[in-house]
Design an enzyme around this catalytic site. Structure first.
Site, short mmCIF file in Angstrom:
data_model
loop_
_atom_site.label_atom_id
_atom_site.label_comp_id
_atom_site.label_asym_id
_atom_site.label_seq_id
_atom_site.Cartn_x
_atom_site.Cartn_y
_atom_site.Cartn_z
N ARG A 1 5.78 2.41 3.20
CA ARG A 1 5.90 1.20 3.69
C ARG A 1 6.94 0.32 3.11
O ARG A 1 7.79 -0.52 3.43
CB ARG A 1 4.59 0.55 3.52
N GLU B 1 -8.97 -4.86 -3.44
CA GLU B 1 -7.56 -5.32 -4.03
C GLU B 1 -7.32 -6.09 -5.16
O GLU B 1 -6.09 -5.89 -5.62
CB GLU B 1 -7.19 -6.28 -2.78
N HIS C 1 1.43 -8.56 2.27
CA HIS C 1 0.28 -7.87 2.96
C HIS C 1 -0.77 -7.46 1.74
O HIS C 1 -2.10 -7.60 2.13
CB HIS C 1 0.75 -6.69 3.72
C1 SIN Z 1 -1.93 -1.05 9.16
O1 SIN Z 1 -2.72 -0.86 9.95
O2 SIN Z 1 -0.66 -0.91 9.38
C2 SIN Z 1 -2.48 -1.55 7.79
C3 SIN Z 1 -3.31 -0.74 7.15
C4 SIN Z 1 -3.10 -0.79 5.61
O3 SIN Z 1 -2.74 -1.88 5.28
O4 SIN Z 1 -3.33 0.19 4.83
#
Ligand code: SIN
Length: 525
Positions: A283, A366, A342
């Site tokens: 990511r 988290e 996020h």
């Molecule tokens: C997503 O579905 O792209 C988010 C899943 C995540 O944040 O692990």
């Protein structure tokens, strides 16, 4: 009444938060025979947590597949860019299938290709298809539904804002709470923080209301250590809108896992030549590639072209509904996307049982930093960690309460930390501490954050503002101290990772309720 306190109560275990980690912890502590009180600042409990909005799924190694726990561990460590704790990763990943089986036993229904055979999808950074999902892209909602139902018999209280964790320096003794009856104290030997993330540090985020760094601030004020807090994950594909702030819909990575392509306004691929996994790179890599393309073109967004995916609307009903609400037809047109705040990869330092340094204080989900995510969380490892460590933290909190017995808290003097107005804080953080950071901007931001007004946290809004402000100070201090680019933390003047900085740093409170300092090493809990 004691020191302005209008009411006092007692419990064995207090759980703060009602997402996956909080409810897993509460249920485990309840099953262990303890009197559990679950507190949520939301007036209406049930749903609307970050868990509820999770789309992609749960990363888990199923038996009798080509996958292996070793491969999942290797992918997690690779995404974490050198800062994961390999023992923590192994412990949590290896326990995943058991935790998912328990959830299925409680009634969770994951998508199946045939009875008993889960459909597996892929997301960024995963070398295999290992993500189970529910309702296509509504996995979190299914997890929340099952846990809410299981927890229906528990003592869950909405409209309760926890503003302090009480302790005598050696052990936890309860929490200070604000509710409709005023300021109260619940005395308890065990407190589990499961307060979720901090996305509302920024002007736009995939996080629901209430993700305001509460647990980070509570732990810092209690003297506990925070680590890896500079690593804030920007999801590459948040649905773009030029005019809307606050929570924005996520476009799950699984859309790319099923074949959608990231392109710019000219139709040129965004990640070509950047990483061998292309659009399915970890990511941090994809978000940075989009950021670089936006800076190069001056465009406000890129596009996710999902038109090649057969049966898109049934596979991704949540994404389809969000697109339709924004006037976009994902079957016929590319979806405008941009990176959005996020997930917090760091948090309160814990072991894999949720123990913090302070006896009786636990954290899971988290808000916690177990060492699972390092500098960048692997997609769909968060529901996994919340389930596994949440359950363990509940058992550990129950055992601690049983061993310690009744705790009587000394009610502390009122305190008035400082806070910035929320819009000012979010705009300063979005401008100076987003995906790409730089020393001059971070210093300007630190100055801005120093200028808050004194605020007594006597309401949800006041508490959230002081929590956001202290959390922002922690993020900025850690980001300034890390003079390299690694995982989700990118510094314009230090574009590469520095092997000498391949270690986590810690943030602690430095004397007063507003000042933090950065140190090493990470304490062992
Ligand atoms: C997503 O579905 O792209 C988010 C899943 C995540 O944040 O692990």
């Amino acid at each position: 009444m004691t020191g302005g306190v209008a009411w006092q109560q007692q419990a064995d275990v207090i759980v703060v938060g009602t997402g996956v980690a909080g409810l897993a912890a509460a249920l485990a502590a309840h099953r262990a025979g303890r009197h559990v009180v679950v507190l949520s600042k939301a007036e209406q409990t049930g749903g609307a947590t970050a868990t509820c909005y999770a789309q992609g799924g749960i990363a888990v190694v199923l038996p009798e597949t080509e996958d292996s726990v070793e491969a999942h561990i290797a992918d997690t460590l690779a995404a974490g860019a050198g800062l994961c704790d390999p023992d923590a990763v192994e412990s949590i990943v290896a326990d995943g299938y058991r935790a998912v089986t328990e959830l299925v036993g409680a009634g969770a229904r994951f998508d199946e290709s045939a009875p008993g055979r889960f459909v597996l999808t892929r997301e960024g950074g995963h070398s295999r298809r290992r993500i189970i999902h529910a309702g296509g892209d509504a996995t979190g909602a299914e997890v929340q539904r099952v846990l809410d139902r299981a927890a229906a018999a528990l003592d869950i209280r909405g409209g309760h804002v926890v503003v302090r964790v009480l302790h005598d320096g050696g052990a936890v003794s309860g929490v200070v709470v604000v509710n409709a009856d005023g300021l109260g104290v619940i005395h308890a030997p065990s407190v589990v923080l499961a307060t979720g993330g901090l996305g509302h540090l920024y002007g736009t985020t995939t996080n629901p209301e209430g993700c305001t760094g509460d647990g980070i601030a509570l732990a810092l004020w209690a003297g506990a250590a925070i680590s890896d807090i500079e690593f804030i994950q920007f999801h590459p594909t948040m649905l773009f809108s030029a005019h809307t702030s606050g929570r924005r819909p996520l476009i799950t990575e699984a859309v790319r896992g099923e074949g959608a392509k990231l392109v710019d306004a000219e139709g040129d691929p965004v990640t070509a030549g950047i990483h061998p996994m292309g659009d399915l790179a970890p990511r941090d890599v994809v978000a940075a590639a989009i950021d670089a393309r936006l800076k190069a073109t001056g465009d406000p967004c890129v596009f996710l072209d999902a038109r090649s995916i057969a049966g898109f609307e049934s596979r991704f009903p949540t994404v389809t509904a969000a697109c339709h609400a924004a006037g976009i037809d994902p079957v016929r047109q590319p979806i405008p996307v941009a990176p959005g705040a996020h997930y917090s990869c760091g948090g309160v330092v814990t072991d894999v049982w949720g123990h913090t340094e302070l006896p009786g204080l636990f954290a899971a989900g988290e808000v916690a930093r177990t060492g699972m995510h390092g500098a960048n969380r692997l997609a769909s490892n968060s529901l996994l960690e919340g389930l596994v460590v949440g359950g363990r933290a509940g058992r550990a909190a129950a055992a601690h309460a049983a061993a310690e017995g009744y705790a009587r808290a000394r009610v502390p003097d009122p305190f008035t930390p400082t806070a910035l107005a929320r819009a000012e804080l979010q705009s300063a953080m979005s401008r100076d501490a987003s995906a790409i950071r730089e020393a001059g901007r971070l210093r300007r931001l630190a100055d801005t954050l120093r200028a808050g007004q004194s605020r007594t946290p006597a309401s949800r809004a006041d508490f959230e503002d002081v929590a956001l402000t202290l959390t922002a100070r922690a993020v900025v201090a850690a980001a300034l101290a890390r003079e390299e680019s690694r995982g989700c933390h990118r510094r314009a003047e230090y574009p590469d990772a520095d092997p000498d900085q391949a270690r986590s740093t810690v943030v602690r409170l430095a004397g007063d309720p507003d000042t933090v300092r950065v140190e090493t090493p990470v304490p062992v809990c």
